[in-house]
Design a protein around this motif. Structure first.
Motif, PDB file in Angstrom:
ATOM      1  N   ALA A 151      37.225 -42.529 -72.496  1.00 12.86           N
ATOM      2  CA  ALA A 151      38.517 -42.610 -72.248  1.00 12.86           C
ATOM      3  C   ALA A 151      38.573 -44.338 -71.904  1.00 12.86           C
ATOM      4  CB  ALA A 151      38.699 -42.257 -70.866  1.00 12.86           C
ATOM      5  N   GLY A 152      37.375 -44.868 -72.526  1.00 12.32           N
ATOM      6  CA  GLY A 152      37.589 -46.570 -72.901  1.00 12.32           C
ATOM      7  C   GLY A 152      37.597 -47.365 -71.135  1.00 12.32           C
ATOM      8  N   GLN A 153      37.193 -46.596 -69.784  1.00 12.29           N
ATOM      9  CA  GLN A 153      37.248 -47.304 -68.620  1.00 12.29           C
ATOM     10  C   GLN A 153      35.967 -48.633 -68.784  1.00 12.29           C
ATOM     11  OE1 GLN A 153      37.435 -44.437 -65.331  1.00 12.29           O
ATOM     12  NE2 GLN A 153      39.390 -43.513 -65.941  1.00 12.29           N
ATOM     13  N   GLY A 154      35.747 -49.499 -68.360  1.00  9.49           N
ATOM     14  CA  GLY A 154      34.472 -50.194 -67.843  1.00  9.49           C
ATOM     15  C   GLY A 154      34.259 -50.706 -66.687  1.00  9.49           C
ATOM     16  N   ALA A 155      33.342 -51.142 -66.258  1.00 11.81           N
ATOM     17  CA  ALA A 155      32.637 -51.358 -65.330  1.00 11.81           C
ATOM     18  C   ALA A 155      32.823 -51.790 -63.806  1.00 11.81           C
ATOM     19  CB  ALA A 155      31.787 -52.690 -65.514  1.00 11.81           C
ATOM     20  N   GLU A 156      33.980 -52.254 -64.375  1.00 15.46           N
ATOM     21  CA  GLU A 156      35.217 -52.532 -62.977  1.00 15.46           C
ATOM     22  C   GLU A 156      35.902 -50.880 -62.130  1.00 15.46           C
ATOM     23  OE1 GLU A 156      39.237 -55.214 -61.318  1.00 15.46           O
ATOM     24  OE2 GLU A 156      38.142 -55.398 -62.648  1.00 15.46           O
ATOM     25  N   ASP A 157      36.277 -50.547 -63.908  1.00 13.67           N
ATOM     26  CA  ASP A 157      36.776 -48.845 -62.946  1.00 13.67           C
ATOM     27  C   ASP A 157      36.119 -47.912 -62.594  1.00 13.67           C
ATOM     28  OD1 ASP A 157      38.797 -49.852 -63.607  1.00 13.67           O
ATOM     29  OD2 ASP A 157      38.644 -49.793 -66.160  1.00 13.67           O
ATOM     30  N   LEU A 158      34.572 -48.130 -63.387  1.00 12.05           N
ATOM     31  CA  LEU A 158      33.375 -47.756 -62.380  1.00 12.05           C
ATOM     32  C   LEU A 158      32.277 -47.800 -61.524  1.00 12.05           C
ATOM     33  CD1 LEU A 158      32.686 -46.285 -66.694  1.00 12.05           C
ATOM     34  CD2 LEU A 158      33.499 -45.073 -64.918  1.00 12.05           C
ATOM     35  N   ALA A 159      32.853 -49.020 -60.591  1.00 12.43           N
ATOM     36  CA  ALA A 159      32.059 -49.423 -59.716  1.00 12.43           C
ATOM     37  C   ALA A 159      31.391 -48.163 -59.173  1.00 12.43           C
ATOM     38  CB  ALA A 159      32.962 -50.405 -58.671  1.00 12.43           C
ATOM     39  N   ASN A 160      32.538 -47.518 -58.771  1.00 16.95           N
ATOM     40  CA  ASN A 160      32.457 -46.226 -57.891  1.00 16.95           C
ATOM     41  C   ASN A 160      31.659 -44.764 -57.995  1.00 16.95           C
ATOM     42  OD1 ASN A 160      33.159 -47.186 -55.798  1.00 16.95           O
ATOM     43  ND2 ASN A 160      35.433 -46.785 -55.569  1.00 16.95           N
ATOM     44  N   ASP A 161      31.575 -45.033 -59.622  1.00 20.48           N
ATOM     45  CA  ASP A 161      30.953 -43.539 -59.777  1.00 20.48           C
ATOM     46  C   ASP A 161      29.860 -44.265 -60.796  1.00 20.48           C
ATOM     47  OD1 ASP A 161      33.047 -41.362 -61.214  1.00 20.48           O
ATOM     48  OD2 ASP A 161      33.741 -43.195 -61.309  1.00 20.48           O
ATOM     49  N   LEU A 162      29.271 -45.730 -60.984  1.00 19.21           N
ATOM     50  CA  LEU A 162      27.455 -46.273 -60.672  1.00 19.21           C
ATOM     51  C   LEU A 162      26.781 -45.998 -59.792  1.00 19.21           C
ATOM     52  CD1 LEU A 162      28.521 -48.229 -62.960  1.00 19.21           C
ATOM     53  CD2 LEU A 162      27.578 -46.623 -63.865  1.00 19.21           C
ATOM     54  N   ALA A 163      27.433 -45.840 -58.077  1.00 16.81           N
ATOM     55  CA  ALA A 163      26.908 -46.089 -57.505  1.00 16.81           C
ATOM     56  C   ALA A 163      26.394 -44.856 -57.043  1.00 16.81           C
ATOM     57  CB  ALA A 163      27.700 -46.998 -56.382  1.00 16.81           C
ATOM     58  N   GLU A 164      27.601 -43.904 -57.388  1.00 17.61           N
ATOM     59  CA  GLU A 164      27.380 -42.671 -56.610  1.00 17.61           C
ATOM     60  C   GLU A 164      26.134 -42.198 -57.777  1.00 17.61           C
ATOM     61  OE1 GLU A 164      27.803 -38.452 -55.555  1.00 17.61           O
ATOM     62  OE2 GLU A 164      28.280 -41.132 -54.189  1.00 17.61           O
ATOM     63  N   GLY A 165      26.510 -41.869 -58.803  1.00 20.25           N
ATOM     64  CA  GLY A 165      25.824 -41.665 -59.543  1.00 20.25           C
ATOM     65  C   GLY A 165      23.940 -42.497 -59.266  1.00 20.25           C
ATOM     66  N   ALA A 166      24.079 -43.236 -58.384  1.00 15.20           N
ATOM     67  CA  ALA A 166      22.655 -44.264 -57.448  1.00 15.20           C
ATOM     68  C   ALA A 166      22.231 -43.347 -56.708  1.00 15.20           C
ATOM     69  CB  ALA A 166      22.788 -45.324 -58.061  1.00 15.20           C
ATOM     70  N   ARG A 167      22.988 -42.705 -56.223  1.00 18.85           N
ATOM     71  CA  ARG A 167      22.864 -42.414 -55.153  1.00 18.85           C
ATOM     72  C   ARG A 167      21.919 -40.322 -55.187  1.00 18.85           C
ATOM     73  NH1 ARG A 167      24.694 -38.137 -51.762  1.00 18.85           N
ATOM     74  NH2 ARG A 167      25.724 -37.276 -53.657  1.00 18.85           N
TER      75      ARG A 167
END
Length: 697
Positions: free
Chosen positions: A108-124
Motif C-alpha cells: 500500500a506504499g507505507q514507509g519506514a515511519e508508518d512501519l516502525a511498530n511492525d518492524l519492531a514487532e517482527g524483530a521480537r
C-alpha cells in the motif's frame, strides 16, 4: 470448550472418540479438525501423536482446506502395531500474522515511519523464533532480526531476510496461546488387516472318498489337504480360511442338503460343534492330530498362506458344555434347551449360548479357547454370526485377545442390519463381510462403496462373491462371464476379498427355491478334480491368479480411502480408479455388469484423481490382455462378456503432446482444490504445498 481457541469435529473419530479409529502399519491416515479464532490474526494447527511405546512422534503441522471453512488437514503414518493416541493443537502464529500485515502495508506504499511498530514487532517474533528452529538456522534468524532493526537500510532490504524465512517458520513456527483438544485413539494393525485375499475350503473334502455301495465315506485329513495348498497359493491368495475343524455333534445331526434325518455316512455340519471327542478346543479326529494341524499350518506358511480359523460360538446338543454348564444355555418352558432359529429357518443341531446367565464363566472359557488356538499359531479368526452375541462381549474379548497378542485379527461374518455391522466394526472387529453379493447394478455398487469409504475409520470391508451359504442368482444364471465380473468387482474395489472353493470351477447349481448350493458342502464331503478341470480349460484359476497378481503388484489396490468413481454414460458399466499417493501408482478399471451382451460406453475421467492435468494424454496398459492404449479424459470402451468383461488398466506417464489453443480445459462442474487466501483472518501461508511438515518441539 476449554482453552483459548475452539477445536471441533476432529477426525478420525469413532463414536465421538469412544472407540479407536482403525489403521494399519504404514498406512497414510488423514487427520482433520475445524479450528478458528477471533479477529484477523493467524491461527496454526498441528497434530501431536504418540505410539504404543509411549514415545511422542514429531508433530505434524496441519494445512488449511477449502477457504472459509476453517478446516485443517494433515496426515500421519503409524509404524507399529498397537494403540496410538493423537490430539490436535491450535496456536497463535505471530510470524504469519506479521508477514501478512507487513506485506500488505508495503504494497500500500507505507514507509519506514508508518512501519516502525511492525518492524519492531517482527524483530521480537524472530527473537522468539531463534529458540524454535534448528541450531544451524539460528544465525539466519538473528541476522533477519538485526536487519529489521537496522534503520540505515531501506524498508525492502530490512524486511526481505525476514520474509525469506516463511518456509522455515512454517516448519518450525513460533507458537503462542497453545490450545490442545481432547486425545483420540487409533488402533493400528498389521497390514493384512487391510489388504488380504482369502480362500475358503473344507479340509475334510480334500482327498476325501465318498461312500459307495461297498465302502463307507472316507474323510480327507490335514495331511491330504496339504496337497491343495500349492494350488491355492498359485492363485495368489494369502489367507486360507478353514470352516470349523472341531468334533461334530451326532445328536440331531443334519443330513445331505440340510435334511432333518442323517444317514449313517452323513458327516454333519462343521458348525454343529462338539461331541464326545471334545468341543471348541479339540480337533475332529477324522482330520488328524494336533501335530498334523501344526504341520498343516507350517506347510501353508511355506507357500505364503496364513491359516484363518472359524470361531463359531454355538454347540451341538452333545457338546461337553451342555452337560458341564447347562446354565450357559436357554431352557424353554418344557424343560428342553432351545436350539437356534432364524424363523422360518431352524437349526435343530445347534444350541446357542446364553451370555446373560453366567457371563463371567462364559467369557473366561471362550477367552481360554481363543488363546489356545493363538498358541497353536492361529492369528486370524473368521467369527460366525457375531451379531447374535452381545456386542459388549465382543468388545471385551477382542481387547483381551489383543492384550495377549496384538497381531490377532477378527473377521465378522455378520450379514445383518447396517447399524449392527457398523457397530461391530467400531468395537474392534478387524474386517467385515458386506452386502457386496447383493449389489448387482453399477449404481448400487457405487453407492455402497462410497458408503464404505466414508466408514473406513471403523469398518474394513471384505468382498466375497460366494460362500458355502450364499450362491446369488447372478452366479446361478449368469454363466462363466458373471464369475469373471464378480471376481473383478470383489478383488479390485475392496483391498480385502475372498472366495469359497468351487468358484473357480463355475459351480452354480442351487437348491430349488434357495440362494444356496445344491449338494451343499456344509453337509457332505465334496472332493473336486482340480487338476482335471484346469487341464481341460474348465477353471477360472488362471484369471483369479492374474487378478491377485495385479493386486500384489499395485500398491494403489492395497487401500480403500483412495477409491474414486468416474463418470461413464452407460448405466451397465462401472468405472473407478485408485491411486497410491507415495508412488503415484494408479489403477483404472472399467467393468461391465452384463454377462450376456456387448456393452459400449464413453468415459469422462476425473483427471486430477489420476494424478494428471485435464488436458493430458496418457498411456494405459491392460493387465488382463497386455494391450496398450493412449487415453485422455474422454474415451470409448467396448466390453464383450465372453472375451473381456473388464479393462484393468495401470496408468503410465502422460504421452507427450504439443500444447495447442484448442486443448481441453477442466469442465466447469469439476474443480481442483485450491490453497485458500486466508487463514482464519486473512493471512496466507507461504510454505510448500506438496508435503506435510513434521517438527520436534
Amino acid at each position: 470448550m476449554t482453552g483459548r481457541f475452539p477445536i471441533e469435529d476432529i477426525t478420525p473419530s469413532v463414536a465421538c472418540g469412544r472407540y479407536p479409529a482403525k489403521a494399519v502399519v504404514g498406512e497414510v491416515v488423514p487427520v482433520s479438525a475445524r479450528a478458528y479464532r477471533e479477529g484477523h490474526d493467524a491461527l496454526g494447527c498441528a497434530v501431536r501423536w504418540q505410539g504404543p511405546d509411549g514415545r511422542e512422534r514429531p508433530a505434524v503441522r496441519m494445512r488449511p482446506g477449502e477457504p472459509g471453512q476453517d478446516r485443517w488437514h494433515a496426515t500421519i503414518r503409524p509404524d507399529a502395531v498397537g494403540r496410538w493416541t493423537f490430539t490436535v493443537e491450535a496456536f497463535a502464529d505471530p510470524y504469519l500474522t506479521w508477514q501478512n500485515a507487513v506485506t500488505k502495508k508495503i504494497a500500500a506504499g507505507q514507509g519506514a515511519e508508518d512501519l516502525a511498530n511492525d518492524l519492531a514487532e517482527g524483530a521480537r517474533v524472530l527473537d522468539a523464533a531463534a529458540t524454535a528452529v534448528p541450531r544451524n538456522e539460528r544465525d539466519r534468524i538473528r541476522a533477519a532480526a538485526a536487519a529489521l532493526r537496522d534503520e540505515e537500510l531501506p524498508v525492502p532490504r530490512r524486511v526481505a531476510p525476514a520474509l525469506e524465512l516463511a518456509e522455515l517458520l512454517w516448519e518450525h513456527p513460533v507458537r503462542e496461546l497453545v490450545t490442545p483438544a481432547d486425545e483420540y485413539a487409533l488402533w493400528v494393525d498389521r497390514p493384512r488387516a487391510l489388504f488380504s485375499a482369502w480362500y475358503e475350503f473344507f479340509p475334510r473334502s480334500e482327498g476325501a472318498i465318498p461312500a459307495t455301495v461297498d465302502a463307507p465315506a472316507q474323510s480327507g485329513t490335514f495331511v491330504t489337504a496339504m496337497e491343495r495348498l500349492p494350488g491355492v497359493a498359485a492363485m495368489g491368495f494369502d489367507v486360507l480360511y478353514l470352516p470349523p475343524i472341531h468334533p461334530i455333534g451326532r445328536v440331531n445331526r443334519k443330513g445331505r442338503n440340510n435334511t432333518l434325518v442323517a444317514g449313517p455316512d452323513d458327516v454333519g455340519s462343521p458348525w454343529a460343534i462338539g461331541a464326545a471327542e471334545g468341543g471348541h478346543d479339540a480337533l475332529h479326529p477324522d482330520l488328524g492330530t494336533p501335530e498334523d494341524f501344526r504341520d498343516f499350518i507350517a506347510a501353508a506358511a511355506d507357500v505364503g498362506l496364513e491359516v484363518a480359523m472359524d470361531l463359531a460360538l454355538q454347540c451341538a446338543p452333545d457338546h461337553p458344555w451342555v452337560t458341564e454348564h447347562p446354565e450357559w444355555f436357554t431352557t424353554r418352558a418344557d424343560g428342553t434347551i432351545a436350539y437356534a432359529e432364524n424363523p422360518p429357518k431352524k437349526y435343530q443341531d445347534i444350541y446357542p449360548l446364553n451370555f446373560d446367565n453366567d457371563p463371567e464363566g462364559i467369557r473366561a472359557e471362550i477367552l481360554r479357547v481363543v488363546l489356545h488356538w493363538v498358541g497353536e499359531g492361529v492369528k486370524i479368526f473368521r467369527v460366525d454370526n457375531p451379531h447374535t452375541k452381545p456386542v459388549d462381549f465382543w468388545y471385551w474379548l477382542i481387547a483381551e485377545v489383543k492384550k495377549a497378542d496384538p497381531d490377532v485379527l477378527f473377521l465378522a461374518e455378520a450379514f445383518t442390519r447396517p447399524a449392527m455391522m457398523h457397530g461391530l466394526g467400531k468395537i474392534g472387529f478387524t474386517q467385515s463381510y458386506t452386502y457386496f453379493t447383493w449389489r448387482t447394478t453399477p449404481a448400487e455398487m457405487r453407492e455402497y462403496c462410497e458408503e464404505l469409504v466414508a466408514s473406513v475409520d471403523w469398518m474394513r470391508p471384505n468382498f466375497w462373491p460366494n460362500t458355502p451359504d450364499i450362491l446369488h442368482e447372478t452366479l446361478q444364471h449368469g454363466g462363466p462371464p458373471m464369475f469373471k465380473i464378480r471376481a473383478v468387482l470383489a478383488s479390485l474395489l475392496s483391498p480385502s476379498w475372498g472366495m469359497y472353493a468351487g468358484y473357480e470351477l463355475f459351480e452354480h447349481e442351487a437348491r430349488p427355491g434357495a440362494e444356496e448350493y445344491l449338494d451343499n458342502e456344509k453337509f457332505e464331503l465334496r472332493p473336486r478334480d482340480w487338476a482335471g478341470a484346469q487341464a481341460q480349460g474348465r477353471s477360472l484359476a488362471p484369471f483369479i491368479a492374474t487378478l491377485n497378481r495385479v493386486r500384489q503388484e499395485n500398491p494403489a489396490l492395497h487401500q480403500l480411502r483412495n477409491l474414486v468413481f468416474h463418470e461413464i454414460d452407460n448405466p451397465t458399466l462401472l468405472c473407478w480408479s485408485k491411486r497410491d499417493p507415495d508412488t503415484g501408482n494408479t489403477v483404472l478399471v472399467v467393468c461391465s455388469f452384463d454377462s450376456r451382451s456387448v456393452q459400449w460406453g464413453n468415459t469422462t475421467l476425473d483427471m486430477p484423481a489420476l494424478g494428471l492435468d485435464w488436458h493430458d494424454r496418457f498411456t494405459v496398459h491392460d493387465e488382463l490382455t497386455g494391450a496398450t492404449y493412449e487415453w485422455g479424459q474422454r474415451n470409448a470402451v467396448r466390453l464383450d462378456p465372453f472375451l473381456q468383461p473388464a479393462h484393468v488398466f495401470t496408468v503410465r506417464r502422460p504421452a507427450p503432446v504439443e500444447p495447442t489453443p484448442t486443448s481441453p480445459t477442466a469442465p466447469t462442474e469439476l474443480t481442483v482444490e485450491a490453497v485458500p487466501d486466508d487463514l482464519s483472518g486473512g493471512t496466507a501461508p507461504v510454505a510448500p504445498a506438496d508435503k506435510d511438515v513434521e517438527w520436534t518441539s
